[in-house]
Each structure stands twice: as structure tokens, then as C-alpha cells.
Design a protein around this motif. Structure first.
Motif, short mmCIF file in Angstrom:
data_model
loop_
_atom_site.label_atom_id
_atom_site.label_comp_id
_atom_site.label_asym_id
_atom_site.label_seq_id
_atom_site.Cartn_x
_atom_site.Cartn_y
_atom_site.Cartn_z
N ILE A 11 75.33 -22.80 7.97
CA ILE A 11 74.48 -23.68 7.47
C ILE A 11 73.75 -24.24 8.66
O ILE A 11 72.55 -24.64 8.78
N SER A 12 74.32 -24.37 9.84
CA SER A 12 73.67 -25.01 10.85
C SER A 12 72.87 -23.86 11.89
O SER A 12 72.11 -24.34 12.57
N ASN A 13 72.77 -22.72 11.74
CA ASN A 13 72.10 -21.64 12.18
C ASN A 13 70.52 -21.52 11.60
O ASN A 13 70.04 -20.76 12.18
N LEU A 68 67.60 -25.15 0.31
CA LEU A 68 68.89 -24.66 -0.29
C LEU A 68 69.32 -26.01 -1.00
O LEU A 68 69.84 -27.05 -0.55
N ASP A 69 69.39 -25.73 -2.40
CA ASP A 69 69.72 -26.92 -3.17
C ASP A 69 70.99 -26.19 -4.03
O ASP A 69 70.71 -25.46 -5.09
N LEU A 70 72.14 -26.64 -3.75
CA LEU A 70 73.46 -26.26 -4.54
C LEU A 70 74.16 -27.41 -5.37
O LEU A 70 75.00 -27.24 -5.86
N SER A 71 73.39 -28.59 -5.42
CA SER A 71 74.00 -29.76 -5.87
C SER A 71 74.37 -29.68 -7.40
O SER A 71 73.95 -28.83 -8.11
N ASN A 90 64.56 -14.92 0.50
CA ASN A 90 63.74 -15.86 -0.21
C ASN A 90 63.64 -17.02 0.89
O ASN A 90 64.20 -17.11 1.99
N PHE A 91 62.63 -18.12 0.62
CA PHE A 91 62.55 -19.18 1.31
C PHE A 91 62.98 -20.45 0.59
O PHE A 91 63.48 -21.40 1.34
N LEU A 92 62.91 -20.50 -0.71
CA LEU A 92 63.24 -21.78 -1.50
C LEU A 92 64.27 -21.37 -2.51
O LEU A 92 64.15 -20.30 -3.25
N LEU A 101 68.55 -29.71 2.47
CA LEU A 101 69.89 -29.03 2.04
C LEU A 101 70.21 -29.79 1.39
O LEU A 101 70.40 -31.30 1.63
N THR A 102 70.89 -29.62 0.00
CA THR A 102 71.47 -30.85 -0.75
C THR A 102 72.74 -29.89 -1.28
O THR A 102 72.64 -29.00 -2.04
N LEU A 103 73.83 -30.58 -1.06
CA LEU A 103 75.06 -30.10 -1.84
C LEU A 103 75.84 -31.10 -2.68
O LEU A 103 77.02 -30.94 -2.68
N GLU A 104 75.25 -32.14 -2.63
CA GLU A 104 75.91 -33.15 -3.60
C GLU A 104 76.38 -33.05 -4.62
O GLU A 104 76.09 -31.88 -5.52
N LYS A 105 77.53 -33.77 -5.30
CA LYS A 105 78.27 -33.63 -6.35
C LYS A 105 78.85 -32.14 -6.65
O LYS A 105 78.60 -31.67 -7.72
#
Length: 95
Positions: free
Chosen positions: A70-72, A55-58, A28-30, A79-83
Motif C-alpha cells: 500500500i505504501s508503494n 482504493l476504497d475497501l471500507s 485501473n485507476f479508481l 485510501l479507506t479501509l475503515e470498518k
């Protein structure tokens, strides 16, 4: 499911870990799992989503470090991984 481009599973009270093979079965893309009760680590198979743009896993309870894959991503622009409970180490080649 090769034509699927958006998966938004936000705010669904999902709990438990992300399946370890999720990146192998869902191209997928989103991708968003925002505001659930997801636990465990970010699986390595998410690195197989080579066209991932968002990619939103917050707002979950993820643990461990931010994976170096993630850097590849060539197409990742959000990209959000907050909280979460992830370590503060950001891969050196990210950004």
C-alpha cells in the motif's frame, strides 16, 4: 480491458474473498468495493495496480494486516479501509 479506469462495485451485496489475481487482470485507476460483504485478506495482486489513485475497501469484513505494498503506490491519494477487521498496523513508509 486496458482502457478501463474506474471500477465501482459499491453496495452490491458481493460476498466472499477478493479474487487473488484481481490486480493482474484489471489495470485501473479508481477501485471501490465499499459496503459489500467481502471477506478474507487484501490480495497481494492489488499491488500490481501501479496507477491506482483511489482504493476504497471500507465497510466489509476483511481480515489480516494492511499490506506493505500500500505504501508503494505513486499515485494513490485516497485510501479507506475503515470498518473492517484489519490489524491496526499501518506500513511504516505510508504517508
Amino acid at each position: 480491458m486496458t482502457s478501463l479506469t474506474i471500477i465501482d462495485l459499491s453496495n452490491n451485496r458481493f460476498s466472499g474473498p477478493i479474487p487473488p489475481n484481481i490486480g493482474e487482470s484489471i489495470p485501473n485507476f479508481l477501485y471501490s468495493l465499499l459496503s459489500n460483504q467481502i471477506t478474507g485478506i487484501i490480495p497481494k495482486s492489488i499491488g500490481y495496480m501501479s496507477h491506482l489513485e483511489i482504493l476504497d475497501l471500507s465497510r466489509n469484513s476483511l481480515i489480516g494486516s494492511i499490506p506493505s505494498f500500500i505504501s508503494n503506490y505513486s499515485y494513490l491519494y485516497f485510501l479507506t479501509l475503515e470498518k473492517n477487521n484489519l490489524s491496526k498496523t499501518i506500513p511504516k513508509s505510508f504517508g
